[in-house]
Design an enzyme around this catalytic site. Structure first.
Site, PDB file in Angstrom:
ATOM      1  N   GLY A   1      32.014  29.083  53.922  1.00 12.41           N
ATOM      2  CA  GLY A   1      30.830  29.886  54.147  1.00 12.41           C
ATOM      3  C   GLY A   1      29.783  29.020  54.822  1.00 12.41           C
ATOM      4  O   GLY A   1      29.854  27.785  54.750  1.00 12.41           O
TER       5      GLY A   1
ATOM      6  N   GLN B   1      21.311  26.453  57.656  1.00  9.68           N
ATOM      7  CA  GLN B   1      22.064  25.189  57.718  1.00  9.68           C
ATOM      8  C   GLN B   1      22.256  24.696  59.152  1.00  9.68           C
ATOM      9  O   GLN B   1      22.559  23.529  59.372  1.00  9.68           O
ATOM     10  CB  GLN B   1      23.447  25.341  57.070  1.00  9.68           C
TER      11      GLN B   1
ATOM     12  N   CYS C   1      28.804  21.633  49.366  1.00 16.48           N
ATOM     13  CA  CYS C   1      28.016  22.278  50.421  1.00 16.48           C
ATOM     14  C   CYS C   1      28.028  21.398  51.663  1.00 16.48           C
ATOM     15  O   CYS C   1      27.891  20.176  51.555  1.00 16.48           O
ATOM     16  CB  CYS C   1      26.582  22.467  49.927  1.00 16.48           C
ATOM     17  N   LEU C   2      28.185  22.026  52.822  1.00 18.23           N
ATOM     18  CA  LEU C   2      28.190  21.258  54.075  1.00 18.23           C
ATOM     19  C   LEU C   2      26.870  20.518  54.277  1.00 18.23           C
ATOM     20  O   LEU C   2      26.827  19.520  54.979  1.00 18.23           O
ATOM     21  CB  LEU C   2      28.439  22.200  55.264  1.00 18.23           C
TER      22      LEU C   2
ATOM     23  N   HIS D   1      26.254  31.699  46.819  1.00 17.59           N
ATOM     24  CA  HIS D   1      25.899  30.375  47.349  1.00 17.59           C
ATOM     25  C   HIS D   1      25.160  30.515  48.694  1.00 17.59           C
ATOM     26  O   HIS D   1      24.118  29.883  48.908  1.00 17.59           O
ATOM     27  CB  HIS D   1      27.180  29.530  47.493  1.00 17.59           C
ATOM     28  N   GLU D   2      25.709  31.358  49.575  1.00 12.69           N
ATOM     29  CA  GLU D   2      25.126  31.480  50.929  1.00 12.69           C
ATOM     30  C   GLU D   2      23.782  32.206  50.895  1.00 12.69           C
ATOM     31  O   GLU D   2      22.862  31.840  51.629  1.00 12.69           O
ATOM     32  CB  GLU D   2      26.092  32.181  51.886  1.00 12.69           C
TER      33      GLU D   2
ATOM     34  N   HIS E   1      20.992  29.985  50.089  1.00 18.73           N
ATOM     35  CA  HIS E   1      20.484  29.222  51.244  1.00 18.73           C
ATOM     36  C   HIS E   1      19.359  29.987  51.946  1.00 18.73           C
ATOM     37  O   HIS E   1      18.411  29.377  52.442  1.00 18.73           O
ATOM     38  CB  HIS E   1      21.601  28.990  52.269  1.00 18.73           C
TER      39      HIS E   1
HETATM   40 ZN    ZN Z   1      25.901  25.481  51.131  1.00 22.58          ZN
END
Ligand code: ZN
Length: 157
Positions: A49, A54, A92-93, A134-135, A138
């Site tokens: 995701g 991000q 997480c990226l 999670h997304e 963000h």
């Molecule tokens: Zn993330």
């Protein structure tokens, strides 16, 4: 398609709430390009995701690996959450090398637009429900480390 640069914590814009995409912009060329580049970036970084903030765009757009492939969701909103929560081990990226357990709702009801402008309402459970939570966090400037109950691989000090 472009591989966009993924911002890392503590980049301040990751902590800012994102704005809604105006209805007039849903279905636009610009949004299609953003979604396409986000999918490409997520794939190259081995994510399941990714959220627009991000990649430095503070607008309410996310990509989620739904099991049918990566899909874009615009202005997503969780309108119902199960009382039951599950332990989810997340990374997480934007927070490389850190993993931990987060409590997530087992099931959610989601409203969103597709990138083409169709309105969706869907019930989601299992792994995709966790990715959505999670997304969407963000989009509100929240990172999973804010919710971690226990690190499984802690940040290096
Ligand atoms: Zn993330």
């Amino acid at each position: 398609m472009s591989h966009l640069r993924v911002l890392h914590d503590p980049e301040p814009t990751l902590r800012e709430p994102s704005i809604e995409v105006p209805v007039s912009d849903i279905g636009s060329e610009r949004l299609a390009k953003l979604a396409e580049d986000m999918v490409e970036t997520m794939r190259l970084e081995n994510g399941v995701g990714i959220a627009a903030p991000q990649v430095g765009v503070n607008e309410r757009v996310i990509i989620v690996e739904t099991g049918k492939g990566p899909e874009a969701f615009v202005n997503p909103r969780i309108i119902k959450r199960s009382f039951t929560k599950v332990d989810s081990e997340e990374g997480c990226l934007s927070v490389p090398g850190v993993f931990g357990i987060v409590k997530r709702h087992r099931k959610i009801r989601l409203e969103a637009f597709t990138q083409k402008g169709e309105k969706l309402s869907m019930d989601v459970d299992g792994f995709p429900a966790i990715i959505f939570q999670h997304e969407i966090d963000h989009l509100d400037g929240v990172l999973f480390v804010d919710r971690v109950v226990r690190y499984t691989q802690a940040p290096k000090l």
